[in-house]
Design a protein around this motif. Structure first.
Motif, PDB file in Angstrom:
ATOM      1  N   SER A 172      -1.157  61.182  50.341  1.00 34.50           N
ATOM      2  CA  SER A 172      -1.189  61.533  48.924  1.00 34.50           C
ATOM      3  C   SER A 172       0.044  62.334  48.513  1.00 34.50           C
ATOM      4  O   SER A 172       0.376  62.405  47.321  1.00 34.50           O
ATOM      5  N   PHE A 191       2.626  60.958  46.056  1.00 36.05           N
ATOM      6  CA  PHE A 191       2.486  61.034  44.595  1.00 36.05           C
ATOM      7  C   PHE A 191       3.173  62.274  44.029  1.00 36.05           C
ATOM      8  O   PHE A 191       3.720  62.246  42.938  1.00 36.05           O
ATOM      9  N   GLN A 214      -4.989  59.476  40.977  1.00 36.68           N
ATOM     10  CA  GLN A 214      -3.983  58.579  41.529  1.00 36.68           C
ATOM     11  C   GLN A 214      -4.655  57.402  42.253  1.00 36.68           C
ATOM     12  O   GLN A 214      -5.572  57.586  43.045  1.00 36.68           O
ATOM     13  N   THR A 261      -0.425  53.872  41.172  1.00 39.15           N
ATOM     14  CA  THR A 261       0.284  55.030  40.632  1.00 39.15           C
ATOM     15  C   THR A 261       1.693  55.123  41.234  1.00 39.15           C
ATOM     16  O   THR A 261       1.847  55.051  42.455  1.00 39.15           O
ATOM     17  N   VAL A 268       2.721  64.230  39.966  1.00 43.89           N
ATOM     18  CA  VAL A 268       1.907  63.051  39.666  1.00 43.89           C
ATOM     19  C   VAL A 268       2.202  62.473  38.285  1.00 43.89           C
ATOM     20  O   VAL A 268       2.422  63.193  37.309  1.00 43.89           O
TER      21      VAL A 268
END
Length: 331
Positions: A125, A128, A136, A140, A131
């Motif tokens: 993650s 990202f 997300q 994304t 963001v």
């Protein structure tokens, strides 16, 4: 016929849970370990006799080719990485060498030696970062905010590239934060559970933390490794976000951890600028709808139950050994 799986990073948190899971499924499990001055087997000690450990290194192409040739694995899980975000600021080139180029090396070994091997890449993650949307999903756009995040983006896209260029069965699991009693002390959840346990037992009287407002989607590592396996059992390779879909702040983490031992977090917590990131990631929360619908996966352990599990495990460890130092992070 018994399936064979190779796990890089088997001595880490995820590697140890995945090894347990695959052994229960009846696999022959092989683990790649680096030859270093200190190798930590604490997380896999209880299953070590059931594993086949081989020496290899994500920075060494020859060792990866040799491993694939010798084992002829049905599945390869690449969990090996320089996996601690703050360290990636101090060792950016090393992080790129292992966390980014290491993925290319192992994919190339599979492509060259045994192209029908199914491959799992541990994406993150952290890709990202800053963001672009909340929550997300697999669609994304990435905007990494650390050398670790940048390296993981490379590893993710090279996996897609080899899948599309060479028709490899290669998947990426975009895993959001996943924790356990086996987490390294460098990570905030384990730092909190370990220090709460010390405070409860009278071994310490304060806990220093960074940004209380940072929010993460935290789940249990034991749940998440099942999703890795599920990805490699599908008819077609694909990429999946693995998350709980719920977010919690560091302050909430402190509240839950201290309430487990009937203490007030505000009496013991000190904010310390040393633990602030150069570029903070503010709100990571995953949309796991695709994993839910296509894989049939969902997390079983709640955030509160996870933190309670970690605090209780650390209390038990420290009662047995007050000098216990906790698990160290493994690259």
């Amino acid at each position: 016929m018994t399936k064979k799986a190779l796990i890089t990073g088997i001595t880490g948190q995820d590697g140890s849970y995945l090894a347990e899971f695959l052994l229960e499924k009846g696999y022959d499990v092989y683990g790649m370990v680096r030859r270093t001055s200190t190798v930590y087997y604490e997380r896999i000690q209880h299953i070590q006799d059931d594993l086949n450990l081989i020496q290899g290194d994500l920075s060494d192409q020859t060792s990866l080719n040799s491993a694939i040739r010798a084992i002829q694995p049905d599945e390869v899980y690449n969990l090996g990485a320089q996996s601690f975000v703050p360290t990636s600021w101090n060792q950016p080139v090393f992080t790129g060498e292992i966390t980014a180029l290491g993925v290319t090396r192992i994919l190339d070994a599979i492509h060259t030696v045994k192209p029908d091997t199914r491959f799992y890449q541990a994406s993150s993650s952290e890709m990202f970062g800053k963001v672009r949307e909340v929550p997300q999903s697999e669609e994304t756009p990435f905007y990494p905010r650390s050398p670790y995040g940048v390296a993981k983006v490379y590893g993710h896209w090279i996996t897609v590239n080899y899948r599309e260029s060479y028709d490899l069965f290669a998947c990426s699991g975009i895993l959001f934060n996943h924790e356990s009693p086996r987490r390294g002390l460098e990570f905030v959840t384990r730092k909190v559970s370990f220090n709460v346990a010390k405070i409860k037992l009278g071994l310490s009287n304060e806990l220093r933390v960074g940004n209380l407002d940072a929010q993460r989607d935290w789940g249990f590592a034991g749940d998440y490794v099942q999703a890795m396996w599920m990805m490699l059992q599908q008819d077609e390779p694909d990429d999946y976000v693995v998350a709980t879909g719920k977010t919690h702040s560091v302050q909430r983490l402190l509240e839950v951890a201290f309430s487990t031992v009937d203490l007030d977090w505000q009496d013991y917590t000190v904010q310390d600028e040393r633990f602030m990131r150069p570029a903070e990631v503010d709100l990571l929360v995953g949309d796991p709808a695709k994993a839910y619908t296509k894989l049939g996966w969902e997390p079983e352990v709640s955030f509160e139950a996870l933190i309670q599990m970690m605090v209780e495990a650390d209390i038990a460890r420290l009662q047995k050994d007050p000098q216990h130092r906790g698990f160290t992070v493994k690259a």
